[in-house]
Scaffold this motif. Structure first.
Motif, short mmCIF file in Angstrom:
data_model
loop_
_atom_site.label_atom_id
_atom_site.label_comp_id
_atom_site.label_asym_id
_atom_site.label_seq_id
_atom_site.Cartn_x
_atom_site.Cartn_y
_atom_site.Cartn_z
N GLU A 7 -4.90 6.70 -1.62
CA GLU A 7 -4.39 5.38 -1.29
C GLU A 7 -4.35 4.53 -2.57
O GLU A 7 -5.30 4.51 -3.34
N GLU B 275 -5.86 2.63 -7.56
CA GLU B 275 -6.42 3.50 -6.52
C GLU B 275 -7.57 2.77 -5.85
O GLU B 275 -8.41 2.17 -6.51
N THR B 276 -7.61 2.85 -4.52
CA THR B 276 -8.65 2.14 -3.76
C THR B 276 -9.92 2.98 -3.60
O THR B 276 -10.95 2.44 -3.22
N VAL C 284 -2.88 0.51 -3.99
CA VAL C 284 -2.43 -0.80 -3.57
C VAL C 284 -1.98 -1.63 -4.78
O VAL C 284 -2.41 -1.38 -5.91
N HIS D 204 -9.99 5.25 -1.35
CA HIS D 204 -9.80 5.77 0.00
C HIS D 204 -8.80 6.92 -0.03
O HIS D 204 -7.80 6.85 -0.74
N THR E 78 0.84 -1.19 0.00
CA THR E 78 0.00 0.00 0.00
C THR E 78 0.88 1.24 0.00
O THR E 78 1.99 1.23 0.53
#
Length: 169
Positions: free
Chosen positions: A164, A147-148, A166, A150, A126
């Motif tokens: 955020e 991109e999450t 990952v 978040h 992350t």
């Protein structure tokens, strides 16, 4: 690890002068990319810099550096595990301007080494990238991060956020 004439290795406490020099350069070059101001970094003592340099060999953490054939420190990345259930967090990413670009390969070499380390810490890597740092976001997307959705408040400016991202390892 040697790649394209650059050596990638972990930092150790005795590297504190080089760690300090590169960190100050990072903060001057891209101040929005890090959770520390140049002014704060300039106040750190030798013992603080030694502790930071020793993170390269920390349990559940690492700091890597890229060194060019002439012995200059030209890039760095770190990782640590804030929550064992969540996997590793990528931090402190920087490549000097004259060593950036896919054709040079410093970013990709450092990230590959961080990913190798992170596999031993979990299944996901992350990171948080400032919303205004388009160059970094593009580099992470190119390397398979997503991109999450978040976002987290940027520690140095409550009006800004970090995105955020990952990558499954």
């Amino acid at each position: 690890m040697v790649t394209e004439g650059y050596r990638i290795r972990r930092t150790v406490a005795s590297d504190w002068r080089e760690v300090r020099s590169l960190r100050l350069e990072m903060l001057r070059d891209t101040p929005i990319a890090f959770g520390e101001t140049l002014q704060d970094a300039l106040t750190h003592t030798e013992s603080e810099w030694r502790m930071r340099a020793a993170r390269g060999t920390a349990e559940h953490g690492t700091v890597l550096v890229a060194i060019d054939p002439a012995g200059n420190w030209v890039g760095t990345m770190g990782g640590y595990v804030p929550d064992p259930g969540a996997g590793a967090l990528l931090v402190g990413v920087y490549v000097t301007p004259e060593h950036r670009g896919r054709e040079v390969g410093v970013f990709d070499s450092l990230l590959g080494a961080i990913e190798e380390w992170a596999r031993g810490e979990g299944e996901v890597l992350t990171l948080h990238v400032h919303e205004d740092n388009a160059r970094a976001r593009a580099a992470y997307l190119r390397r398979g991060f997503t991109e999450t959705g978040h976002r987290v408040r940027y520690v140095l400016d409550a009006a800004s956020e970090e995105i955020e991202m990952v990558k499954r390892l």
